[in-house]
Write a protein that holds these residues in place. Structure first.
Motif, PDB file in Angstrom:
ATOM      1  N   UNK A   5     -42.451 -57.089   3.449  1.00  0.00           N
ATOM      2  CA  UNK A   5     -43.721 -56.404   3.291  1.00  0.00           C
ATOM      3  C   UNK A   5     -44.376 -56.842   1.989  1.00  0.00           C
ATOM      4  N   UNK A   6     -45.708 -56.911   1.997  1.00  0.00           N
ATOM      5  CA  UNK A   6     -46.471 -57.178   0.786  1.00  0.00           C
ATOM      6  C   UNK A   6     -46.896 -55.813   0.241  1.00  0.00           C
ATOM      7  N   UNK A   7     -46.199 -55.349  -0.797  1.00  0.00           N
ATOM      8  CA  UNK A   7     -46.424 -54.015  -1.343  1.00  0.00           C
ATOM      9  C   UNK A   7     -47.173 -54.130  -2.665  1.00  0.00           C
ATOM     10  N   UNK A   8     -48.190 -53.281  -2.823  1.00  0.00           N
ATOM     11  CA  UNK A   8     -48.982 -53.240  -4.038  1.00  0.00           C
ATOM     12  C   UNK A   8     -48.992 -51.815  -4.562  1.00  0.00           C
ATOM     13  N   UNK A   9     -49.035 -51.661  -5.875  1.00  0.00           N
ATOM     14  CA  UNK A   9     -49.198 -50.346  -6.485  1.00  0.00           C
ATOM     15  C   UNK A   9     -50.689 -50.189  -6.775  1.00  0.00           C
ATOM     16  N   UNK A  10     -51.297 -49.185  -6.157  1.00  0.00           N
ATOM     17  CA  UNK A  10     -52.732 -48.949  -6.306  1.00  0.00           C
ATOM     18  C   UNK A  10     -52.922 -47.583  -6.938  1.00  0.00           C
TER      19      UNK A  10
ATOM     20  N   UNK B 100     -47.919 -46.592  -3.368  1.00  0.00           N
ATOM     21  CA  UNK B 100     -47.434 -47.866  -2.857  1.00  0.00           C
ATOM     22  C   UNK B 100     -48.215 -48.154  -1.581  1.00  0.00           C
ATOM     23  N   UNK B 101     -48.914 -49.283  -1.573  1.00  0.00           N
ATOM     24  CA  UNK B 101     -49.725 -49.668  -0.428  1.00  0.00           C
ATOM     25  C   UNK B 101     -49.164 -50.954   0.160  1.00  0.00           C
ATOM     26  N   UNK B 102     -49.144 -51.033   1.486  1.00  0.00           N
ATOM     27  CA  UNK B 102     -48.605 -52.196   2.193  1.00  0.00           C
ATOM     28  C   UNK B 102     -49.763 -52.935   2.854  1.00  0.00           C
ATOM     29  N   UNK B 103     -49.845 -54.254   2.608  1.00  0.00           N
ATOM     30  CA  UNK B 103     -50.877 -55.067   3.248  1.00  0.00           C
ATOM     31  C   UNK B 103     -50.510 -55.254   4.722  1.00  0.00           C
ATOM     32  N   UNK B 104     -51.410 -54.852   5.614  1.00  0.00           N
ATOM     33  CA  UNK B 104     -51.118 -54.922   7.043  1.00  0.00           C
ATOM     34  C   UNK B 104     -52.020 -55.899   7.788  1.00  0.00           C
TER      35      UNK B 104
ATOM     36  N   UNK C  24     -54.949 -52.307   3.509  1.00  0.00           N
ATOM     37  CA  UNK C  24     -53.690 -51.748   3.041  1.00  0.00           C
ATOM     38  C   UNK C  24     -53.527 -50.325   3.552  1.00  0.00           C
ATOM     39  N   UNK C  25     -52.280 -49.978   3.871  1.00  0.00           N
ATOM     40  CA  UNK C  25     -51.939 -48.615   4.260  1.00  0.00           C
ATOM     41  C   UNK C  25     -50.995 -48.030   3.233  1.00  0.00           C
ATOM     42  N   UNK C  26     -51.096 -46.724   3.037  1.00  0.00           N
ATOM     43  CA  UNK C  26     -50.202 -46.007   2.132  1.00  0.00           C
ATOM     44  C   UNK C  26     -48.790 -46.061   2.706  1.00  0.00           C
ATOM     45  N   UNK C  27     -47.855 -46.571   1.946  1.00  0.00           N
ATOM     46  CA  UNK C  27     -46.478 -46.726   2.430  1.00  0.00           C
ATOM     47  C   UNK C  27     -45.836 -45.375   2.755  1.00  0.00           C
ATOM     48  N   UNK C  28     -46.193 -44.329   2.019  1.00  0.00           N
ATOM     49  CA  UNK C  28     -45.616 -43.006   2.228  1.00  0.00           C
ATOM     50  C   UNK C  28     -46.334 -42.221   3.328  1.00  0.00           C
ATOM     51  N   UNK C  29     -47.556 -42.638   3.673  1.00  0.00           N
ATOM     52  CA  UNK C  29     -48.354 -41.921   4.665  1.00  0.00           C
ATOM     53  C   UNK C  29     -49.104 -42.935   5.542  1.00  0.00           C
ATOM     54  N   UNK C  30     -48.373 -43.703   6.379  1.00  0.00           N
ATOM     55  CA  UNK C  30     -48.999 -44.768   7.155  1.00  0.00           C
ATOM     56  C   UNK C  30     -49.993 -44.281   8.212  1.00  0.00           C
ATOM     57  N   UNK C  31     -50.007 -42.992   8.510  1.00  0.00           N
ATOM     58  CA  UNK C  31     -50.965 -42.461   9.477  1.00  0.00           C
ATOM     59  C   UNK C  31     -52.349 -42.290   8.857  1.00  0.00           C
TER      60      UNK C  31
END
Length: 105
Positions: free
Chosen positions: A22-27, A36-40, A53-60
């Motif tokens: 995963x490509x994870x970024x701190x935003x 933590x945001x994941x590039x999708x 990007x989606x929030x890694x802790x709240x992907x919904x």
């Protein structure tokens, strides 16, 4: 900001290979909270590249769109401040998401 709510997973068809790293970024948001945001997904428009990007802790939760800029061979995310640019890229992503969702039905 309002983006398309898209469920991501192994067979979501979003163009992102979920099997690889995963490509994870701190935003940091407007309240100073780090997420933590994941590039999708990435796409291009008018010689710029954009990332969803989606929030890694709240992907919904709805995704967030950033412009990817490069400087000295290093890429970084930039928030979209220009209303015209925002409207253009949001419409492009909404069309991409709509097309993908139609393909699943």
């Amino acid at each position: 900001m309002s983006e398309h709510n898209h469920e991501h997973g192994e067979n979501c068809g979003c163009g992102h290979d979920h099997e690889h790293e995963e490509h994870v970024f701190i935003v940091t948001n407007d309240e100073g909270e780090e997420r933590e945001m994941v590039m999708v997904y990435t796409f291009e428009s008018e010689d710029n590249v954009y990332a969803v990007l989606l929030d890694r802790q709240d992907p919904e939760q709805d995704g967030v769109i950033f412009r990817i800029e490069e400087e000295n061979e290093e890429a970084f995310l930039v928030g979209i401040e220009d209303d015209e640019e925002w409207d253009r890229v949001a419409a492009i992503y909404e069309e991409i998401a709509r097309t993908e969702n139609e393909g699943k039905e």
